[in-house]
Design an enzyme around this catalytic site. Sequence first.
Site, PDB file in Angstrom:
ATOM      1  N   HIS A   7       0.870  -1.250  -0.140  1.00  0.00           N
ATOM      2  CA  HIS A   7      -0.138  -0.026  -0.110  1.00  0.00           C
ATOM      3  C   HIS A   7       0.944   1.252   0.055  1.00  0.00           C
ATOM      4  O   HIS A   7       2.236   1.113   0.113  1.00  0.00           O
ATOM      5  CB  HIS A   7      -0.748   0.149   1.300  1.00  0.00           C
ATOM      6  CG  HIS A   7       0.014   0.049   2.519  1.00  0.00           C
ATOM      7  ND1 HIS A   7       0.340  -0.983   3.186  1.00  0.00           N
ATOM      8  CD2 HIS A   7       0.283   1.105   3.174  1.00  0.00           C
ATOM      9  CE1 HIS A   7       1.015  -0.459   4.128  1.00  0.00           C
ATOM     10  NE2 HIS A   7       0.973   0.747   4.486  1.00  0.00           N
ATOM     11  N   HIS A  67       5.581   5.730  -0.605  1.00  0.00           N
ATOM     12  CA  HIS A  67       6.576   4.596  -0.881  1.00  0.00           C
ATOM     13  C   HIS A  67       5.585   3.356  -0.514  1.00  0.00           C
ATOM     14  O   HIS A  67       4.549   3.419   0.166  1.00  0.00           O
ATOM     15  CB  HIS A  67       7.661   4.756   0.039  1.00  0.00           C
ATOM     16  CG  HIS A  67       7.395   4.539   1.407  1.00  0.00           C
ATOM     17  ND1 HIS A  67       7.337   5.880   1.985  1.00  0.00           N
ATOM     18  CD2 HIS A  67       7.559   3.623   2.151  1.00  0.00           C
ATOM     19  CE1 HIS A  67       7.103   5.425   3.427  1.00  0.00           C
ATOM     20  NE2 HIS A  67       7.318   3.944   3.335  1.00  0.00           N
TER      21      HIS A  67
END
Length: 184
Positions: free
Chosen positions: A42, A127
């Site tokens: 995610h 990220h």
Amino acid sequence: MARHYFIAVKLPNEIKNILAEWKEMIEETTPFRSWVHKEDYHITLSFLGSAEERQLEKLKLDLQQLAEMSRFSLTLQGCHTFGVKEQPRVFWIGVEEERALFDLQKEVYTICEQNGFQLETRPYHPHITVARKWKGEEAFDKNQLPALLRRIFEVETVTLYETHIERMPKYEAIYEIYLQNTQA
């Protein structure tokens, strides 16, 4: 044990599969202490920590305003690390900077603050964490890894996750907001 929560961009299954296949190619020769489960990939928007049920219910209502935001595209962009370059603490995949992602994160941050959450004040670095804690004998060198092809994907969903440290996968989606499809 206190339950912890965070809000994140949910990745499409196609992207999770691409990352998982890449991880399988490098896992044997790239010794990290722990690798993230494919279903746990995610892009965090805001880490909330612990919360009471009443606070979560109010947060869910307020997060509904995100449904007015439009979907947008992101592009995977190479691997990176946090921590000491030769012995990284976190190994992650980046995404190209996209104004819409930063706008979304800012909106989520504001909603969370209005709901009484104490949030991180560090600059936002989107990220996708792939692994944690280097344990190799040799220094880590990301240039030895096969390239991860640039892939474009659409951000459709913002998800409230609950963390279950003892499980695999660790993150359970407990609430989702769908962004507007302006293509329709």
